[in-house]
Enzyme design. Structure first.
Site, PDB file in Angstrom:
ATOM      1  N   GLU A  95       0.783  -1.167   0.034  1.00  0.00           N
ATOM      2  CA  GLU A  95      -0.146  -0.187   0.022  1.00  0.00           C
ATOM      3  C   GLU A  95       0.828   1.035  -0.013  1.00  0.00           C
ATOM      4  OE1 GLU A  95      -4.156  -1.267   2.078  1.00  0.00           O
ATOM      5  OE2 GLU A  95      -2.501  -1.002   3.533  1.00  0.00           O
TER       6      GLU A  95
ATOM      7  N   CYS B   4       3.218   8.608   1.461  1.00  0.00           N
ATOM      8  CA  CYS B   4       3.871   7.736   2.063  1.00  0.00           C
ATOM      9  C   CYS B   4       4.106   6.052   1.424  1.00  0.00           C
ATOM     10  CB  CYS B   4       3.064   7.375   3.399  1.00  0.00           C
ATOM     11  SG  CYS B   4       3.619   6.155   4.602  1.00  0.00           S
TER      12      CYS B   4
ATOM     13  N   CYS C  48       6.917  -5.202  15.633  1.00  0.00           N
ATOM     14  CA  CYS C  48       6.517  -4.213  16.737  1.00  0.00           C
ATOM     15  C   CYS C  48       4.825  -4.890  17.314  1.00  0.00           C
ATOM     16  CB  CYS C  48       6.587  -2.838  16.098  1.00  0.00           C
ATOM     17  SG  CYS C  48       8.281  -2.338  15.653  1.00  0.00           S
TER      18      CYS C  48
ATOM     19  N   CYS D 177       1.786  -2.729  15.697  1.00  0.00           N
ATOM     20  CA  CYS D 177       1.747  -2.631  14.152  1.00  0.00           C
ATOM     21  C   CYS D 177       1.255  -3.582  13.443  1.00  0.00           C
ATOM     22  CB  CYS D 177       2.947  -2.183  13.780  1.00  0.00           C
ATOM     23  SG  CYS D 177       3.019  -1.942  12.089  1.00  0.00           S
TER      24      CYS D 177
ATOM     25  N   GLY E 232       6.754  -1.964   6.077  1.00  0.00           N
ATOM     26  CA  GLY E 232       8.053  -2.507   6.081  1.00  0.00           C
ATOM     27  C   GLY E 232       9.195  -1.755   6.830  1.00  0.00           C
ATOM     28  N   GLU E 233      10.388  -2.223   7.034  1.00  0.00           N
ATOM     29  CA  GLU E 233      11.621  -1.493   7.738  1.00  0.00           C
ATOM     30  C   GLU E 233      12.198  -1.012   6.425  1.00  0.00           C
ATOM     31  OE1 GLU E 233      12.546   0.137  10.308  1.00  0.00           O
ATOM     32  OE2 GLU E 233      14.345   0.331   9.273  1.00  0.00           O
TER      33      GLU E 233
ATOM     34  N   SER F  36      11.616   5.635  15.133  1.00  0.00           N
ATOM     35  CA  SER F  36      10.196   5.161  15.982  1.00  0.00           C
ATOM     36  C   SER F  36      10.816   4.980  17.286  1.00  0.00           C
ATOM     37  CB  SER F  36       9.725   4.006  15.248  1.00  0.00           C
ATOM     38  OG  SER F  36       9.232   4.419  14.050  1.00  0.00           O
ATOM     39  N   LEU F  37      10.611   5.932  18.208  1.00  0.00           N
ATOM     40  CA  LEU F  37      11.363   5.260  19.800  1.00  0.00           C
ATOM     41  C   LEU F  37      10.286   4.700  20.667  1.00  0.00           C
ATOM     42  CD1 LEU F  37      13.662   6.215  21.333  1.00  0.00           C
ATOM     43  CD2 LEU F  37      12.542   8.358  22.091  1.00  0.00           C
TER      44      LEU F  37
ATOM     45  N   CYS G  32      -1.124   5.432  10.220  1.00  0.00           N
ATOM     46  CA  CYS G  32       0.042   4.915  10.749  1.00  0.00           C
ATOM     47  C   CYS G  32      -0.297   3.475  11.323  1.00  0.00           C
ATOM     48  CB  CYS G  32       0.818   5.847  11.482  1.00  0.00           C
ATOM     49  SG  CYS G  32       1.184   7.307  11.139  1.00  0.00           S
TER      50      CYS G  32
HETATM   51  N1  SAH Z   1       9.611   0.458  10.002  1.00  0.00           N
HETATM   52  C1  SAH Z   1       9.473   1.904   9.975  1.00  0.00           C
HETATM   53  C2  SAH Z   1       8.622   2.716   9.072  1.00  0.00           C
HETATM   54  C3  SAH Z   1       7.406   2.455   9.449  1.00  0.00           C
HETATM   55  S1  SAH Z   1       6.639   3.935   9.768  1.00  0.00           S
HETATM   56  C4  SAH Z   1       9.689   2.484  11.365  1.00  0.00           C
HETATM   57  O1  SAH Z   1       9.272   1.580  12.276  1.00  0.00           O
HETATM   58  O2  SAH Z   1       9.932   3.483  11.592  1.00  0.00           O
HETATM   59  C5  SAH Z   1       5.211   3.922  10.704  1.00  0.00           C
HETATM   60  C6  SAH Z   1       5.197   4.712  11.942  1.00  0.00           C
HETATM   61  O3  SAH Z   1       3.921   4.187  12.622  1.00  0.00           O
HETATM   62  C7  SAH Z   1       6.511   3.989  12.772  1.00  0.00           C
HETATM   63  O4  SAH Z   1       6.626   4.968  13.961  1.00  0.00           O
HETATM   64  C8  SAH Z   1       5.432   3.026  13.632  1.00  0.00           C
HETATM   65  O5  SAH Z   1       6.033   2.328  14.666  1.00  0.00           O
HETATM   66  C9  SAH Z   1       4.142   3.685  13.945  1.00  0.00           C
HETATM   67  N2  SAH Z   1       3.060   2.657  14.070  1.00  0.00           N
HETATM   68  C10 SAH Z   1       3.014   1.243  13.738  1.00  0.00           C
HETATM   69  N3  SAH Z   1       1.706   0.938  14.105  1.00  0.00           N
HETATM   70  C11 SAH Z   1       1.162   1.977  14.826  1.00  0.00           C
HETATM   71  C12 SAH Z   1      -0.316   2.186  15.182  1.00  0.00           C
HETATM   72  N4  SAH Z   1      -1.106   1.229  15.245  1.00  0.00           N
HETATM   73  N5  SAH Z   1      -0.546   3.387  15.480  1.00  0.00           N
HETATM   74  C13 SAH Z   1       0.207   4.402  15.372  1.00  0.00           C
HETATM   75  N6  SAH Z   1       1.356   4.363  15.131  1.00  0.00           N
HETATM   76  C14 SAH Z   1       1.924   3.098  14.634  1.00  0.00           C
END
Ligand code: SAH
Length: 365
Positions: A91, A104, A115, A118, A168-169, A222-223, A342
């Site tokens: 997507e 995006c 994670c 996610c 993806g990462e 992504s902290l 997200c």
């Molecule tokens: N893998 C990369 C790129 C993904 S960016 C990364 O982790 O940064 C997508 C962002 O949305 C990341 O910060 C991810 O942690 C956050 N995210 C994932 N699931 C989410 C959710 N259910 N609600 C809000 N943010 C989420």
């Protein structure tokens, strides 16, 4: 099969042209037809010599991933589903805002990092996207949004920013990502400035180091948690690259970065990482990293047990960071009616080989 020219950044395309006995400027001309004008038919490249057009039609093609669904939410957010092969789909989301438009882009079919909160992670991992599949999302979206132009033409763009924040990462697919980033920045292709292209990572430390020397675009990290104990649970890659290593990589990145700050993303999960004490721990953790915070109120998806905190809680968390002089924004939830927010991108992932453990076991470069 014909060679897919979407796979090549401009220097690689020039090298390919050299092998075919063509001048490098021809490659730049063709790149600009493909990426700036969104052209996929060599016959239409009118300032390219007829003989070259014929030769290109014989041996090459411009083959983006196939769009199989195209939805627009009431707020203008648009989401495409692309079939990338038999059974797999990814997507891409376009988010229009006042004065800018952000695309995006996805980098993998599924994700191996798993994670906890996610939706993509819950799908498991199938494979890396190729360079052509990564840049093909931008190529298609630009065309679909009418954001094409001829060489030298200026004016506002529909897609002004690209974020590698889809499925993806990105830094786990480094080899294929790098040429795509180079195309985004190249004046003969998308011509975006480094600060308008953002790579988001869960924290693959050795790849942050590589990106810093190869192509230092804006970096988002992504902290999601201020301590290793909590982050180990929420973002399992933390077990391999814990917070101290990650913070050091962030500081080093800024030595080369086009922006003088890191963007930390922090998904707020009710009762998990959203307390006052978490906010205070965050402040201590990032004390020597120039940064901004982007709080993402949790976006639910089917089957999750996490919840979004109340608006009051979100505000309070934000205020604590702001009181410590950290610029903190709360990400607006966009396009959630079409599951484009997200963490909600799920696409379609076949053969969900759980590679999580393999990724964690891999040794750092
Ligand atoms: N893998 C990369 C790129 C993904 S960016 C990364 O982790 O940064 C997508 C962002 O949305 C990341 O910060 C991810 O942690 C956050 N995210 C994932 N699931 C989410 C959710 N259910 N609600 C809000 N943010 C989420």
């Amino acid at each position: 099969m014909k060679e897919n020219l979407l796979a090549y950044d401009v220097p690689t395309l020039s090298a390919r042209f050299a092998q075919w006995g063509e001048k490098p400027f021809r490659a730049r001309q063709v790149a600009s037809w493909i990426h700036r004008r969104g052209c996929d038919d060599f016959e239409q490249m009118t300032d390219v010599a007829k003989s070259l057009r014929v030769a290109l039609s014989d041996r090459a093609e411009i083959r983006p991933p196939l769009p199989i669904r195209d939805e627009t939410a009431r707020d203008g957010t648009r989401k495409w589903l692309f079939a990338v092969d038999e059974g797999n789909a990814i997507e891409t989301v376009f988010i229009p805002e006042e004065g800018r438009g952000t695309l995006c882009v996805s980098t993998q079919v599924g994700c191996a990092l798993d994670c906890a909160f996610c939706a993509t992670g819950k799908q498991g991992f199938n494979r890396n996207l190729t360079t052509a599949e990564i840049i093909g999302q931008l190529w298609h979206a630009k065309r679909a949004l009418g954001d094409v132009r001829s060489t030298g033409e200026a004016g506002p763009r529909v897609i002004s920013n690209v974020v590698l924040m889809g499925m993806g990462e990105p830094l786990a697919n480094y080899e294929n990502l790098l040429p795509a980033l180079r195309l985004m920045l190249d004046d003969h292709a998308y011509g975006l400035s480094r600060r308008r292209v953002t790579v988001s990572t869960a924290g693959i430390v050795p790849a942050i180091e590589r990106l810093r020397s190869d192509c230092p675009v804006a970096l988002a990290v992504s902290l999601h948690a201020p301590t290793d104990a909590l982050r180990d649970r929420l973002v399992p890659i933390n077990r391999k690259y814990p917070l101290a290593m990650l913070m050091r990589a962030c500081r080093r990145y800024l030595e080369a970065a086009p922006r003088d700050f890191i963007t930390f993303e922090y998904a707020l999960l009710e009762g998990v990482n959203d307390g006052d004490e978490h906010a205070r721990q965050v402040i201590r953790l990032v004390a020597d990293v120039p940064c901004k915070f982007n709080l993402i109120p949790f976006n639910p998806f089917p089957g999750t047990l996490y919840r979004r905190p109340s608006l009051d809680r979100i505000r309070r968390f934000q205020e604590i960071l702001m009181a410590a002089d950290i610029v903190t924004t709360v990400r607006k939830t966009r396009g959630d009616a079409i599951e484009a927010a997200c963490g909600q991108l799920a696409g379609r992932v076949r053969d969900k080989t759980r590679r999580t453990l393999a990724v964690l076991a891999e040794s750092p470069r």
